[in-house]
Design an enzyme around this catalytic site. Structure first.
Site, mmCIF file in Angstrom:
data_model
loop_
_atom_site.group_PDB
_atom_site.id
_atom_site.type_symbol
_atom_site.label_atom_id
_atom_site.label_comp_id
_atom_site.label_asym_id
_atom_site.label_seq_id
_atom_site.Cartn_x
_atom_site.Cartn_y
_atom_site.Cartn_z
ATOM 1 N N ASP A 24 0.555 -1.502 -0.059
ATOM 2 C CA ASP A 24 -0.114 0.056 -0.471
ATOM 3 C C ASP A 24 1.047 0.905 0.176
ATOM 4 O OD1 ASP A 24 0.823 -0.461 2.471
ATOM 5 O OD2 ASP A 24 -0.990 0.017 3.596
ATOM 6 N N SER A 25 2.076 1.028 0.213
ATOM 7 C CA SER A 25 3.270 1.639 0.057
ATOM 8 C C SER A 25 2.705 2.425 -1.780
ATOM 9 C CB SER A 25 4.840 1.499 -0.189
ATOM 10 O OG SER A 25 4.901 0.026 -0.967
ATOM 11 N N ASP A 63 -1.341 -6.248 -0.227
ATOM 12 C CA ASP A 63 -1.540 -5.272 1.115
ATOM 13 C C ASP A 63 -3.474 -5.744 0.934
ATOM 14 O OD1 ASP A 63 0.764 -5.063 2.420
ATOM 15 O OD2 ASP A 63 0.897 -3.000 1.764
ATOM 16 N N LYS A 93 -1.168 -9.532 3.231
ATOM 17 C CA LYS A 93 -0.850 -9.323 4.321
ATOM 18 C C LYS A 93 -1.284 -7.982 4.893
ATOM 19 C CE LYS A 93 3.720 -6.213 3.948
ATOM 20 N NZ LYS A 93 2.504 -4.747 4.572
ATOM 21 N N GLU A 95 -1.514 -5.167 8.388
ATOM 22 C CA GLU A 95 -0.292 -4.982 9.740
ATOM 23 C C GLU A 95 -1.073 -5.975 10.664
ATOM 24 O OE1 GLU A 95 0.571 -1.355 9.257
ATOM 25 O OE2 GLU A 95 1.088 -1.252 7.008
ATOM 26 N N GLU A 162 9.500 -5.040 10.686
ATOM 27 C CA GLU A 162 10.225 -3.342 10.018
ATOM 28 C C GLU A 162 10.468 -1.878 11.084
ATOM 29 O OE1 GLU A 162 6.981 -1.008 7.460
ATOM 30 O OE2 GLU A 162 7.929 0.491 7.175
HETATM 31 O O1 KIV Z 1 3.667 -1.294 1.723
HETATM 32 C C1 KIV Z 1 4.984 -1.594 1.266
HETATM 33 O O2 KIV Z 1 5.701 -0.964 0.916
HETATM 34 C C2 KIV Z 1 4.985 -2.461 2.596
HETATM 35 C C3 KIV Z 1 6.287 -1.860 2.548
HETATM 36 C C4 KIV Z 1 7.437 -1.253 3.008
HETATM 37 C C5 KIV Z 1 7.247 -3.626 3.428
HETATM 38 O O3 KIV Z 1 4.233 -2.447 3.311
#
Ligand code: KIV
Length: 247
Positions: A24-25, A63, A93, A95, A162
């Site tokens: 989600d970055s 994510d 994924k 959090e 992280e």
């Molecule tokens: O969103 C993302 O890119 C991440 C990674 C940096 C682990 O969660």
């Protein structure tokens, strides 16, 4: 493991990575947002499907965005199953550690492979108060270790760790059977992940834990300057790039 957001990027990374993360970055990297919080499931699905189309060998993990899974385990199942069905990805994924254990258990028992994410969790930036490394107090140190254990016990197949002080990463990697993927953690983790644009040098400002392996921003700047100059001088296009009538 590296992040990927587009089909072409996935094609270029695929041969070298075991896992491609549609993180989600992408909120900051692709959309210029200030944080990951405004990212939607629709954005993740569009980019996730593109990455799946561009990859052949890597495991693609997508994510779960903020607000689409924390409400209840049923909400998490609805989002995760939609992401998996509409992208073709292999896993999601999410959090959170102990607080998400019940949800991870629920998902993994219903056919959804889950990668956990503990330590510095960017979706919780407003609770954590920023993006500084975590685990400097003994209480927080112990909580992060318990979070990793809870994610494993709940059935996650791997966990991203992280932004933590290195001893936490070393202890967690030793303690857990599942692979611990570090980012701003330790070389002793089982694997590493970085945001691809960060490690390629697309941005001038990156977190301290990023190694800029290239300076792609300068390559683009030079290349586009040459193009603009040639267009203005009319030295592009040449005969090689133009069509002439057939003789
Ligand atoms: O969103 C993302 O890119 C991440 C990674 C940096 C682990 O969660």
């Amino acid at each position: 493991m590296l992040t990927a957001y587009t089909a072409r990027q996935a094609q270029l990374l695929d041969a070298h990575c075991d896992i491609l993360l549609v993180g989600d970055s992408l909120g900051q990297v692709i959309y210029g947002l200030d944080s990951t919080l405004p990212v939607t499931a629709e954005m993740m699905i569009a980019h996730g499907a593109a990455v799946v189309r561009g990859s052949y060998h890597s495991l693609v993990v997508v994510d779960m965005p903020f607000g689409t899974y924390e409400g209840s385990k049923e909400q998490a199942f609805e989002t995760a199953s939609k992401i998996m069905a509409e992208t073709g990805c292999a896993a999601v994924k999410l959090e959170g550690g102990q607080a998400m254990a019940e949800t991870i258990h629920f998902l993994t028992n219903r056919g959804i492979p889950v990668m956990g994410h503990v330590g510095l969790t960017p979706q919780a930036v407003n609770v954590l108060g920023g993006y500084a490394a975590r685990g400097r107090s003994q209480q927080e140190h112990d909580k992060i270790i318990s979070d990793g254990q809870a994610v494993q016990d709940a059935g996650a197949f791997s966990v991203v760790l992280e932004g933590v002080i290195e001893p936490i990463a070393v202890s967690m990697t030793k303690a857990l059977e599942i692979p611990v993927i570090g980012i701003g953690a330790s070389a002793d983790c089982d694997g590493q992940v970085l945001v691809t644009e960060d490690m390629l040098g697309m941005f001038e400002r990156v977190p301290r834990f990023v190694k800029r392996y290239e300076d792609i921003a300068s390559v683009i700047d030079k290349t586009v300057a040459t193009y603009a100059e040639e267009v203005r001088k009319r030295t592009f296009p040449t005969k090689d790039q133009t069509y002439q009538p057939k003789k």
